[in-house]
Every structure is written in structure tokens, then in C-alpha cells.
Design a protein around this motif. Structure first.
Motif, PDB file in Angstrom:
ATOM      1  N   LEU A 194       0.806  -1.216   0.000  1.00 60.64           N
ATOM      2  CA  LEU A 194       0.000   0.000   0.000  1.00 60.64           C
ATOM      3  C   LEU A 194       0.842   1.271   0.000  1.00 60.64           C
ATOM      4  O   LEU A 194       0.321   2.348  -0.304  1.00 60.64           O
ATOM      5  N   ALA A 195       2.112   1.148   0.341  1.00 63.99           N
ATOM      6  CA  ALA A 195       2.969   2.328   0.483  1.00 63.99           C
ATOM      7  C   ALA A 195       3.023   3.187  -0.784  1.00 63.99           C
ATOM      8  O   ALA A 195       2.951   4.423  -0.688  1.00 63.99           O
ATOM      9  N   VAL A 202      -0.180   5.287  -1.144  1.00 62.17           N
ATOM     10  CA  VAL A 202      -0.226   6.266  -0.053  1.00 62.17           C
ATOM     11  C   VAL A 202       0.735   7.414  -0.347  1.00 62.17           C
ATOM     12  O   VAL A 202       0.405   8.593  -0.146  1.00 62.17           O
ATOM     13  N   ALA A 203       1.923   7.091  -0.837  1.00 62.99           N
ATOM     14  CA  ALA A 203       2.910   8.115  -1.156  1.00 62.99           C
ATOM     15  C   ALA A 203       2.407   9.022  -2.277  1.00 62.99           C
ATOM     16  O   ALA A 203       2.593  10.243  -2.231  1.00 62.99           O
ATOM     17  N   ILE A 222      -0.767   9.699  -3.149  1.00 62.24           N
ATOM     18  CA  ILE A 222      -1.852  10.554  -2.650  1.00 62.24           C
ATOM     19  C   ILE A 222      -1.294  11.664  -1.763  1.00 62.24           C
ATOM     20  O   ILE A 222      -1.685  12.839  -1.878  1.00 62.24           O
ATOM     21  N   ALA A 223      -0.371  11.301  -0.871  1.00 60.62           N
ATOM     22  CA  ALA A 223       0.211  12.302   0.031  1.00 60.62           C
ATOM     23  C   ALA A 223       0.980  13.363  -0.756  1.00 60.62           C
ATOM     24  O   ALA A 223       0.900  14.565  -0.453  1.00 60.62           O
ATOM     25  N   LEU A 230      -4.319  17.078   4.777  1.00 64.15           N
ATOM     26  CA  LEU A 230      -5.191  15.909   4.660  1.00 64.15           C
ATOM     27  C   LEU A 230      -6.393  16.083   5.580  1.00 64.15           C
ATOM     28  O   LEU A 230      -6.242  16.357   6.771  1.00 64.15           O
ATOM     29  N   ILE A 274      -8.184   8.954   8.533  1.00 60.43           N
ATOM     30  CA  ILE A 274      -7.457   8.351   7.426  1.00 60.43           C
ATOM     31  C   ILE A 274      -6.480   7.299   7.934  1.00 60.43           C
ATOM     32  O   ILE A 274      -6.364   6.205   7.366  1.00 60.43           O
ATOM     33  N   LEU A 275      -5.759   7.615   9.013  1.00 61.74           N
ATOM     34  CA  LEU A 275      -4.796   6.659   9.564  1.00 61.74           C
ATOM     35  C   LEU A 275      -5.499   5.412  10.094  1.00 61.74           C
ATOM     36  O   LEU A 275      -5.012   4.285   9.899  1.00 61.74           O
ATOM     37  N   LEU A 330      -6.577   3.427   7.092  1.00 62.37           N
ATOM     38  CA  LEU A 330      -5.428   2.771   6.473  1.00 62.37           C
ATOM     39  C   LEU A 330      -5.023   1.529   7.260  1.00 62.37           C
ATOM     40  O   LEU A 330      -4.706   0.479   6.675  1.00 62.37           O
TER      41      LEU A 330
END
Length: 248
Positions: free
Chosen positions: A19-20, A23-24, A26-27, A38, A44-45, A48
Motif C-alpha cells: 500500500l505504500a 499512499v505516497a 496521494i500524500a 489531509l 485516514i490513519l 489505512l
């Protein structure tokens, strides 16, 4: 530490690693390009973490249940040497796993709603529900038929590429005759059939069947059923659209 616990922890790490990248991405676009914080970071956390846990549990469930049972069923039917039961099971497996696909249910309902807006279907709840049900059943039947063909291919040793190329040739020809309103739905149907329920069982079934037949290579012959499951809905759904338009 028990081996099962250690295995599950490794799955958690692997899920987080998988998933990293998204996530990277989107961030990066949220913070560096849009330059906006965000929203609801805590939520969100938590979400996730739930996704990571869900993926790990899903993969572990595949390893413990779906893959072994698919291979075991294929081996059992081969030992019985009853072609009729084997083909019936292949059809039922394709139909049953596809009709239960959440993605297919969602796409069928969305297609019915849009078709009603476009005037293809009467804009009434019963008509939309009928259209979605017929579309869903058409896709499920197509996958059942595709698995029957796939089983024949494994049993007879037919070359996969010849069947796939021939199938897509038929799809191209049908595209010229199918209504415009169904072509996009047909092509999308080929993708939504191969999701979380169908793929594990069908793959395990194909590999197990190839393992159980003398002279068959599981790598060469065991895979390819998913390709048929992707291809057949294109033809069946376009045929469904042609019949629906003719009937309307």
C-alpha cells in the motif's frame, strides 16, 4: 513465537509495503501539488490500518481455505474420472463465484441506472432491477461457460493463445453490431468478473486440475482460466445488448 503468528505478522508488513506506493502518491499530490492538509488525518490513519489488516486477513484466508479447497476439489473430480460432473462443477464454480462478486453487483446496478437515464430502459425501479439482474446473470453464465471451455482446454491440451486470439476476434466483430449503449458495459464486465472471489478459487481449480492430469504442466496448462473469464463476458453482454434492443 508460533509459526502462524509470525506468518501473519509478515503478511501485515507485506500489506503495508504494497500500500505504500499509493499512499505516497496521494500524500505527494495532496501536500505538494494541491498544498492542502489531509482532511481528518486521524480517520485516514485508522482507515489505512483497517485496510492493511483486512488485506493481511484476506491473503491469509486464501492460503488457509480457498486455494487448498480449489486444488482439492479439482483433484477429487479427476480421480472420479467423470467428465460430466467435472464440467458441471466447472460451470457451477464460474457461475457461483461471479454472481456473488460485489464489483459485478455494483456495476450492474450502475449500468441499469444510467441505461434508464438514457432511455434504454424504462425509468422505473422494477425495470432497472430487471435490467441489472439480467445483466448480472448473463455475466455469471458467461463465466460458467468459459470455465467449461477452459477445462476442456486443460484436458485436451489445446493451445491457449489460439483460443484467446480467436475469442477476441469474435469480440471485435461483435463490437460493430452491438448497440453503442452496451459496448462499454460489456468491456467493463470482463474486468469486474475477475475480482476477490472468482480469481482465487478459479486459479486454484485450474492449477489443481493440471496437477492431477498426467502429462499436463501446471505452469503451462494450469493457468489461463481467468483469461477466459475475462473474455467471455464481452461476447455474452454484447449479445445481451443486441437481444435487449431487438426485444425492445
Amino acid at each position: 513465537m508460533p509459526q502462524s503468528v509470525s506468518r501473519f505478522l509478515r503478511l501485515l508488513v507485506e500489506s503495508l509495503r504494497d500500500l505504500a506506493p499509493i499512499v505516497a502518491v496521494i500524500a505527494f499530490f495532496q501536500l505538494a501539488v494541491l498544498r492542502q492538509p489531509l482532511p481528518d488525518l486521524a480517520g485516514i490513519l485508522i482507515g489505512l490500518a483497517m485496510v492493511v489488516l483486512g488485506l493481511a486477513l484476506f491473503v491469509r484466508g486464501l492460503e488457509m481455505a480457498l486455494f487448498p479447497i480449489g486444488e482439492a476439489l479439482a483433484a477429487a473430480f479427476t480421480r472420479r474420472a467423470n467428465l460430466a460432473w467435472l464440467l458441471l462443477f466447472a460451470f457451477a464454480l464460474g457461475f457461483g463465484t461471479t454472481v456473488a462478486e460485489p464489483a459485478l453487483i455494483a456495476v450492474a446496478r450502475e449500468a441499469a441506472a444510467i441505461a434508464a437515464e438514457a432511455g434504454v430502459v424504462v425509468d422505473a425501479p422494477e425495470a432497472r432491477e430487471d435490467y441489472a439482474t439480467y445483466l448480472r446473470m448473463t455475466v455469471a453464465v458467461s463465466v460458467g461457460v468459459s470455465l467449461v471451455i477452459g477445462v476442456f482446454r486443460i484436458l485436451k491440451g489445446w493451445p491457449l493463445h489460439v483460443l484467446i486470439i480467436s475469442g477476441y476476434g469474435i469480440v471485435v466483430v461483435m463490437t460493430f453490431f452491438a448497440p453503442d449503449s452496451i459496448i462499454g458495459i460489456a468491456y467493463d464486465s470482463g474486468g469486474v468478473t475477475t475480482s476477490t472471489i472468482t480469481v482465487p478459487l478459479v486459479t486454484a481449480f485450474g492449477v489443481g486440475l493440471a496437477h492431477s492430469i498426467r502429462g499436463r504442466n501446471p505452469i503451462v496448462d494450469g493457468f489461463g482460466l481467468i483469461a477466459f473469464a475475462c473474455l467471455s463476458p464481452l461476447m455474452f453482454v454484447m449479445a445481451f445488448g443486441i437481444v435487449w434492443e431487438w426485444g425492445g
